[in-house]
Write a protein that holds these residues in place. Structure first.
Motif, mmCIF file in Angstrom:
data_model
loop_
_atom_site.group_PDB
_atom_site.id
_atom_site.type_symbol
_atom_site.label_atom_id
_atom_site.label_comp_id
_atom_site.label_asym_id
_atom_site.label_seq_id
_atom_site.Cartn_x
_atom_site.Cartn_y
_atom_site.Cartn_z
ATOM 1 N N ASN A 30 0.896 -1.159 0.000
ATOM 2 C CA ASN A 30 0.000 0.000 0.000
ATOM 3 C C ASN A 30 0.932 1.206 0.000
ATOM 4 O O ASN A 30 1.585 1.504 1.009
ATOM 5 C CB ASN A 30 -0.897 -0.019 1.253
ATOM 6 C CG ASN A 30 -1.761 1.226 1.345
ATOM 7 O OD1 ASN A 30 -1.381 2.306 0.893
ATOM 8 N ND2 ASN A 30 -2.930 1.102 1.952
ATOM 9 N N GLN A 75 -1.689 -0.728 -3.698
ATOM 10 C CA GLN A 75 -2.963 -0.089 -3.354
ATOM 11 C C GLN A 75 -2.692 1.389 -3.088
ATOM 12 O O GLN A 75 -1.556 1.777 -2.846
ATOM 13 C CB GLN A 75 -3.599 -0.711 -2.093
ATOM 14 C CG GLN A 75 -3.854 -2.203 -2.202
ATOM 15 C CD GLN A 75 -2.604 -3.043 -2.024
ATOM 16 O OE1 GLN A 75 -1.771 -2.717 -1.181
ATOM 17 N NE2 GLN A 75 -2.470 -4.095 -2.805
ATOM 18 N N HIS A 166 -7.879 -3.885 -2.090
ATOM 19 C CA HIS A 166 -7.757 -2.999 -0.927
ATOM 20 C C HIS A 166 -9.151 -2.927 -0.305
ATOM 21 O O HIS A 166 -10.037 -2.254 -0.839
ATOM 22 C CB HIS A 166 -7.300 -1.603 -1.402
ATOM 23 C CG HIS A 166 -7.054 -0.642 -0.279
ATOM 24 N ND1 HIS A 166 -6.814 0.696 -0.500
ATOM 25 C CD2 HIS A 166 -7.000 -0.809 1.067
ATOM 26 C CE1 HIS A 166 -6.614 1.309 0.658
ATOM 27 N NE2 HIS A 166 -6.730 0.415 1.622
ATOM 28 N N ASP A 204 -4.089 -5.101 0.757
ATOM 29 C CA ASP A 204 -4.309 -4.474 2.052
ATOM 30 C C ASP A 204 -5.754 -4.827 2.393
ATOM 31 O O ASP A 204 -6.689 -4.233 1.855
ATOM 32 C CB ASP A 204 -4.114 -2.954 1.934
ATOM 33 C CG ASP A 204 -4.517 -2.221 3.202
ATOM 34 O OD1 ASP A 204 -5.006 -2.870 4.148
ATOM 35 O OD2 ASP A 204 -4.379 -0.971 3.230
#
Ligand code: NDP
Ligand code: CA
Length: 304
Positions: A30, A75, A166, A204
């Motif tokens: 991320n 992400q 995500h 994530d």
């Protein structure tokens, strides 16, 4: 940070090795959206200059290239064209899929919506198929997305599937239930396309391993998925953190990011460990050293 090999060896970051020729190295990260990081997250202990895009972007790239991954799953990407251009110079090609109603779009001076992205090294792999999905909850579209790519390795024609997502952020039983429903929809999406190829699921997930979505992802596919980072511990436990930050309301440390894989078809060769507390520093992340509030995860896999 060091790579831990499951033949017992350990290689430190001063000499980051390429993965073995027969292995595939996957990065999950991320990256922290520029708009959210600067204007929305409120990282009170992070120096403002560490969030400035003019320099943070080079530190992002350094993190990406340092670990020499072949497949990059990201992400919170809100600078896809910067990544496309810079990673493109090194033979990487990527797919971006934005969130339908990205919180970035509400930030003044934003650079467009954030979303997920998958990049791959074109000198090693051929992309056979890309699919995208707005994850559904009770047949209604949510604001979270997923990307699925099917690759063929040029060296031997072996095919495999990589997905990234995500899931919905924030704590609470209701949101944990929502994430679990998103996880189920992610599995339906995977079932529709992966065609029993060796499978790697990254993301994530915004969920600790104790949340229902973790077991949904690991147990509900046939054959089941295993988590790469759980192999860092002798007891097969997830690491103590993949994100560690200080906001106005205090310090939080959570394990939310994962690389899951099909252990029937893939062997886990090595895992990059997490930075130690003393390397992270008192102000936690993001920082000048770590450009996102999430740490990157990197695993090497071989076909069985
Ligand atoms: P999520 O709950 O999934 O979170 C969005 C982002 O916020 C994630 O990238 C998440 O990061 C981050 N985040 C999580 N916790 C915090 C926190 N405590 N403080 C700051 N940021 C945090 O949101 P949705 O995708 O469902 O989108 C939110 C919706 O809210 C949008 O659709 C939009 O309509 C609305 N919105 C409206 C705004 C307005 O000004 N009107 C402003 C912002 C959003 P991570 O995953 O790393 O935890
Ligand atoms: Ca975030």
């Amino acid at each position: 940070r060091s790579f831990h090999y499951f033949d017992g060896s350990r290689v430190s970051s001063e000499e980051i090795p390429h993965c073995k020729p027969q292995a595939i190295r996957v990065m999950q990260w991320n990256v922290l959206s520029q708009s959210l990081g600067e204007k929305h997250d409120n990282f009170v202990a992070c120096p403002e200059e560490a969030l400035c895009w003019r320099t943070r972007r080079w530190r992002m790239l350094e993190e990406i290239f340092m670990y020499k991954a072949d497949i990059l799953c990201f992400q919170e990407v809100d600078h896809f064209y910067f990544l496309k251009k810079t990673l493109g110079a090194l033979d990487f090609v990527g797919t971006f899929f934005p969130k339908p109603d990205s919180p970035c779009s509400y930030v003044k001076g934003n650079n467009g919506p954030d979303g997920c992205a998958i990049f791959y090294n074109t000198s090693k792999f051929e992309l056979l198929r890309t699919e995208t999905r707005i994850l559904e909850v009770c047949t209604c579209q949510s604001n979270q997305v997923a990307i699925l790519c099917i690759f063929r390795r040029k060296a031997d024609g072996r095919e495999f599937c990589v997905t990234t997502t995500h899931l919905k952020a924030r704590q609470g039983t209701l949101l944990a239930t929502l994430r679990n429903e998103q996880g189920k929809d992610l599995l339906d999406f995977i079932r529709a396309y992966y065609d029993h190829r060796p499978l790697i699921v990254t993301g994530d997930f915004n969920a600790e391993p104790t949340e229902p979505v973790y077991s949904t992802i690991t147990d509900c596919l046939e054959p089941s998925l295993d988590s790469g980072y759980s192999y860092l511990s002798n007891h097969h436990e997830e690491p103590p953190y993949t994100t560690w930050k200080i906001r106005e309301d205090g310090e939080t440390r959570h394990t939310l990011d994962y690389i899951f894989f099909h252990k029937d078809t893939l062997t886990l060769e090595s895992v990059l460990d997490l930075p130690r507390k003393e390397d992270i520093g008192e102000n936690r992340v993001p920082s000048f050293r770590y450009s996102s509030d999430h740490f990157s995860l990197v695993c090497d896999f071989c076909f069985k």
